[in-house]
Design a protein around this motif. Structure first.
Motif, mmCIF file in Angstrom:
data_model
loop_
_atom_site.group_PDB
_atom_site.id
_atom_site.type_symbol
_atom_site.label_atom_id
_atom_site.label_comp_id
_atom_site.label_asym_id
_atom_site.label_seq_id
_atom_site.Cartn_x
_atom_site.Cartn_y
_atom_site.Cartn_z
ATOM 1 N N GLU A 32 0.872 -1.172 0.000
ATOM 2 C CA GLU A 32 0.000 0.000 0.000
ATOM 3 C C GLU A 32 0.909 1.221 0.000
ATOM 4 O O GLU A 32 1.860 1.282 0.777
ATOM 5 C CB GLU A 32 -0.904 -0.007 1.228
ATOM 6 N N TYR A 36 2.792 11.489 2.040
ATOM 7 C CA TYR A 36 2.621 12.381 3.182
ATOM 8 C C TYR A 36 3.297 13.704 2.841
ATOM 9 O O TYR A 36 4.289 13.753 2.105
ATOM 10 C CB TYR A 36 3.243 11.787 4.449
ATOM 11 N N LEU A 44 3.507 16.513 9.935
ATOM 12 C CA LEU A 44 3.421 15.589 8.816
ATOM 13 C C LEU A 44 1.969 15.101 8.707
ATOM 14 O O LEU A 44 1.349 14.737 9.706
ATOM 15 C CB LEU A 44 4.353 14.406 9.098
ATOM 16 N N TYR A 86 6.842 13.167 1.304
ATOM 17 C CA TYR A 86 7.402 11.854 1.609
ATOM 18 C C TYR A 86 6.514 10.771 1.020
ATOM 19 O O TYR A 86 5.300 10.752 1.268
ATOM 20 C CB TYR A 86 7.487 11.628 3.122
ATOM 21 N N SER A 90 3.424 0.610 2.993
ATOM 22 C CA SER A 90 3.014 -0.316 4.042
ATOM 23 C C SER A 90 2.848 -1.687 3.407
ATOM 24 O O SER A 90 2.308 -1.800 2.306
ATOM 25 C CB SER A 90 1.698 0.134 4.656
ATOM 26 N N GLY A 97 4.643 -0.850 10.623
ATOM 27 C CA GLY A 97 4.934 0.555 10.436
ATOM 28 C C GLY A 97 5.112 0.906 8.976
ATOM 29 O O GLY A 97 5.351 0.057 8.135
ATOM 30 N N LEU A 98 4.980 2.159 8.673
ATOM 31 C CA LEU A 98 5.243 2.649 7.333
ATOM 32 C C LEU A 98 6.748 2.770 7.112
ATOM 33 O O LEU A 98 7.492 3.129 8.022
ATOM 34 C CB LEU A 98 4.613 4.023 7.135
ATOM 35 N N PHE A 100 9.241 5.025 5.042
ATOM 36 C CA PHE A 100 9.242 6.301 4.344
ATOM 37 C C PHE A 100 10.478 6.443 3.466
ATOM 38 O O PHE A 100 11.549 5.913 3.770
ATOM 39 C CB PHE A 100 9.257 7.457 5.352
ATOM 40 N N GLY A 101 10.324 7.212 2.381
ATOM 41 C CA GLY A 101 11.477 7.654 1.623
ATOM 42 C C GLY A 101 12.127 8.836 2.330
ATOM 43 O O GLY A 101 11.643 9.293 3.378
ATOM 44 N N LYS A 102 13.224 9.330 1.747
ATOM 45 C CA LYS A 102 13.955 10.420 2.388
ATOM 46 C C LYS A 102 13.303 11.779 2.156
ATOM 47 O O LYS A 102 13.682 12.756 2.790
ATOM 48 C CB LYS A 102 15.395 10.449 1.876
ATOM 49 N N TYR B 33 2.145 4.832 17.269
ATOM 50 C CA TYR B 33 3.435 4.538 16.652
ATOM 51 C C TYR B 33 4.489 5.530 17.147
ATOM 52 O O TYR B 33 4.189 6.691 17.385
ATOM 53 C CB TYR B 33 3.353 4.683 15.130
ATOM 54 N N TYR B 35 8.227 7.008 15.772
ATOM 55 C CA TYR B 35 9.172 7.112 14.668
ATOM 56 C C TYR B 35 10.321 8.021 15.108
ATOM 57 O O TYR B 35 10.171 8.856 16.000
ATOM 58 C CB TYR B 35 8.526 7.734 13.426
ATOM 59 N N GLY B 42 13.762 10.495 5.989
ATOM 60 C CA GLY B 42 12.362 10.361 6.309
ATOM 61 C C GLY B 42 12.197 9.740 7.682
ATOM 62 O O GLY B 42 13.167 9.232 8.270
ATOM 63 N N PHE B 45 10.572 3.947 11.362
ATOM 64 C CA PHE B 45 9.709 3.258 12.308
ATOM 65 C C PHE B 45 10.514 2.693 13.467
ATOM 66 O O PHE B 45 11.555 2.065 13.286
ATOM 67 C CB PHE B 45 8.967 2.131 11.583
#
Lengths: 110, 117
Positions: A32, A36, A44, A86, A90, A97-98, A100-102, B33, B35, B42, B45
């Motif tokens: 998925e 963001y 965020l 971002y 998932s 947890g997700l 994320f990219g940078k 959560y 992070y 980014g 997690f």
């Protein structure tokens, strides 16, 4: 292991020009994907997710499983689109947890 | 403000000290959560809770880190014997997910910025 790649740290375009923020992912299952956004001095927040197939603030993103991409597009950029974007993945199907990219810093010039 | 609340906003500490952060999620949210985000990266997690149960921990979460959510409401993240590498923004997020369904929309707090001197 799952990974999200955003190749551009910074993207600068003029107001009214089209915008495309690139996102590629690596995951063996059915992911998925999400975008963001973080505006200056704000939290965020979710912009859009692929399962909803929605357009938010003029932005759209299509999941391309063949190219493992989820690029974010907008035909006509506005100054208020300036923000950090971002891409996130998932693994779905349960709780985790997700990833994320940078992030890509989008600057819309007047 | 009925969003996710994190305290403190900033924490400066000396290497070797213990620190504790608090997160108050949106009241009806069952998932919480943690992070961590460093400059130019980014969010990464760390761990998450389904109600009071801690269901997953990242390998980033060394044994110096511990998180709790004792009553399924607020959560604390403690870092023992802090190191300079722990300096980062610690973000909390919550969501409301019906049982058996996948991850849904996360609502993030403003974060706690930790600086270890």
């Amino acid at each position: 292991a799952q990974r999200v790649t955003q190749p551009e740290k910074l993207l600068s375009v003029f107001k009214g020009a089209p915008v495309e923020l690139k996102c590629n992912y690596s995951y063996s299952g059915s992911p998925e994907l999400f975008w963001y956004v973080q505006y200056s001095r704000q939290r965020l927040q979710l912009l859009l997710r692929h399962i909803s197939r929605e357009s938010i603030k003029g932005f759209t993103a299509d999941l391309n499983k063949g190219e493992t991409s989820f690029h974010l597009k907008k035909p006509f950029a506005q100054e208020e689109d300036s923000a950090m974007y971002y891409c996130a993945l998932s693994s779905g199907g349960g709780a985790d947890g997700l990833t994320f990219g940078k992030g890509t810093h989008l600057i819309i010039q007047p | 403000d009925t969003g996710v609340s994190q305290n403190p906003r900033h924490k400066i500490t000396k290497r070797g000290q213990n620190v504790t952060f608090r997160c108050d999620p949106i009241s009806e949210h069952n998932r919480l959560y943690w992070y961590r985000q460093t400059l130019g990266q980014g969010p990464e997690f760390l761990t998450y809770f389904q109600n009071e149960a801690q269901l997953e921990k990242s390998r980033l979460l060394s044994d110096r880190f511990s998180a709790e959510r004792p009553k399924g409401s607020f959560s604390t993240l403690e870092i023992q014997r802090t190191e300079q590498g722990d300096s980062a923004m610690y973000l909390c997020a919550s969501s409301l997910v019906p049982a058996g369904l996948a991850n849904e929309k996360l609502f993030f707090g403003s974060g706690t910025q930790l600086s270890v001197l």
